[in-house]
Design an enzyme around this catalytic site. Structure first.
Site, short mmCIF file in Angstrom:
data_model
loop_
_atom_site.label_atom_id
_atom_site.label_comp_id
_atom_site.label_asym_id
_atom_site.label_seq_id
_atom_site.Cartn_x
_atom_site.Cartn_y
_atom_site.Cartn_z
N SER A 85 -0.11 4.81 6.39
CA SER A 85 -0.28 4.81 7.84
C SER A 85 0.52 3.71 8.54
CB SER A 85 -1.76 4.70 8.19
OG SER A 85 -2.32 3.60 7.53
N ASP A 325 -9.55 -3.11 13.56
CA ASP A 325 -8.31 -2.81 12.87
C ASP A 325 -7.35 -3.99 13.02
OD1 ASP A 325 -5.96 -1.91 11.81
OD2 ASP A 325 -5.89 -0.02 12.93
N HIS A 328 -3.09 -2.26 11.22
CA HIS A 328 -2.07 -1.51 11.97
C HIS A 328 -1.67 -2.30 13.20
CE1 HIS A 328 -4.29 1.60 9.66
NE2 HIS A 328 -3.05 1.96 9.38
#
Ligand SMILES: *[C@@H]1O[C@H](CO)[C@@H](O)[C@H](O)[C@H]1NC(C)=O
Ligand SMILES: *[C@@H]1O[C@H](CO)[C@@H](O)[C@H](O)[C@H]1NC(C)=O
Ligand SMILES: *[C@@H]1O[C@H](CO)[C@@H](O)[C@H](O)[C@H]1NC(C)=O
Ligand SMILES: *[C@@H]1O[C@H](CO)[C@@H](O)[C@H](O)[C@H]1NC(C)=O
Ligand SMILES: *[C@@H]1O[C@H](CO)[C@@H](O)[C@H](O)[C@H]1NC(C)=O
Length: 355
Positions: A85, A325, A328
């Site tokens: 990702s 998160d 990312h």
């Protein structure tokens, strides 16, 4: 290839994020192709300071990303991101950056694997006016994950270190391929890898994760060397992107939502990961020239660039204690700089090929 190596060297020496108040390559909230998970602006992140920095390698000038020029170079070409990702993060950044330079923006088509190809984890953007497609293939380990059940019906998960992940469709003949793999190797089921790694018929009772990573990369390298036409395809590999969970891990309350500025003191950076040294050594033994996007240190500084609590549009997600998160990156944001590096490297490789 001399030029490329020189550039790689320059990129890895003495470098920093400098304040730069020119516009980001696309405005926050403007790109319809972003996953919610990366769309911090739409999810309510109030500060925009994280967009004010530009990566500046010492003694080396990185040309500004020029979407028009990039699209001209990509005309008639197919580009594929293969990996996890974080590569998806970079893929969306590139698609959004290029979209800015397309006059008629409704002539960019999104094709979703699930519907169109009945395969899992394949996505494609087609820039019709440039006859060019930019795709993403999900392959978080590059090698094959293997799920099965034993005779008693217990589910088993294995990772086949000796098999490249069967691609859901062929990409080996693409013009440009950007691979990556890294974060999944740090997940618990991987590093606690009891009876998880398999090679041929052999299931390892225990295997050091770095050793498994090396075996997997060798499998990948062999596949690239024997399946990719190196006079046709440019191969890139995205390095390990840093995470910044404070006071806990991703699943135990680690957070980064209070970060508003990059790290400025080098002593706070984590050491260069052994995994990336393994990658460098595997790449150096390959027949195919692979351009390594060495982003570990550059991302190491950017504790301010993660989605943190702005990973979802839902305000309830922003209450303290929720999983943040810090791996990312918000878009626009840090991955736009990876694409600037990619752009510079691709310009050079073009020059290299045609000279
Ligand atoms: C990548 O960057 C790290 C940290 O800046 C450096 O130690 C390493 O040598 C670099 N690798 C290459 C191949 O330039
Ligand atoms: C589009 O690009 C492909 C190669 O990717 C080429 O085979 C095809 O002829 C091109 N089509 C047009 C209309 O230029
Ligand atoms: C933009 O492209 C769409 C889809 O091809 C088309 O319907 C529309 O007329 C185009 N708009 C302009 C201003 O050319
Ligand atoms: C490899 O690519 C080159 C350049 O596009 C082409 O001339 C050559 O025929 C290709 N080789 C094979 C085996 O497909
Ligand atoms: C950088 O951090 C180290 C260790 O945390 C500290 O000893 C040093 O004084 C800091 N340097 C500056 C310039 O702040």
């Amino acid at each position: 290839m001399m030029l490329l190596q020189a550039l790689a060297l320059a990129i890895s020496l003495m470098e920093s994020w400098v304040l730069d108040d020119s516009d980001p390559v696309y405005q926050p909230g403007s790109c319809p192709f972003l996953d919610d998970a990366f769309n911090c602006f739409n999810n309510g992140r109030p500060d925009l300071d994280y967009l004010r920095y530009r990566w500046k390698p010492h003694g080396c000038h990185i040309p500004r990303f020029d979407g028009r020029q990039m699209l001209r170079m990509l005309r008639g070409k197919r580009m594929v991101f293969v990996g996890d990702s974080l590569n998806r993060n970079m893929w969306q950044s590139l698609v959004c950056a290029l979209r800015e330079s397309v006059e008629n923006k409704s002539r960019i088509f999104q094709i979703e694997g699930r519907r169109e190809f009945r395969t899992r984890g394949f996505y494609s953007f087609n820039f019709v006016d440039y006859n060019c497609s930019i795709d993403f293939v999900k392959s978080p380990f590059l090698v094959q994950e293997w799920r099965s059940s034993d005779r008693r019906g217990n589910r088993r998960e294995r990772l086949r270190l000796d098999m490249i992940q069967t691609p859901s469709f062929n990409y080996h003949d693409a013009d440009i391929i950007i691979f990556n793999t890294g974060h999944w190797w740090t997940h618990q089921k991987t590093y606690k890898g009891k009876n998880y790694f398999q090679e041929g018929r052999r299931v390892y009772n225990r295997l050091e994760v770095n050793e498994a990573y090396q075996k997997a990369l060798r499998t990948w390298a062999k596949w690239v060397d024997s399946n990719i036409n190196r006079s046709h395809t440019r191969v890139f590999f995205g390095g390990y992107s840093a995470s910044h969970f404070r006071r806990g891990k991703w699943d135990s309350g680690g957070h980064c939502h209070e970060e508003r500025q990059p790290i400025t003191n080098d002593t706070q950076l984590k050491p260069y990961p052994l995994m990336m040294k393994i990658l460098e050594s595997v790449i150096s033994e390959m027949k195919t020239p692979v351009f390594y996007l060495n982003i570990t240190r550059m991302t190491g500084y950017r504790k301010d660039g993660h989605p943190s609590v702005y990973r979802k549009p839902d305000v309830h997600q922003r209450t303290p204690g929720i999983i943040q998160d810090c791996s990312h990156w918000c878009l626009p944001g840090v991955p736009d700089s990876w694409n600037e590096l990619f752009y510079a490297a691709y310009l050079l490789s073009h020059h290299d090929l045609s000279s």
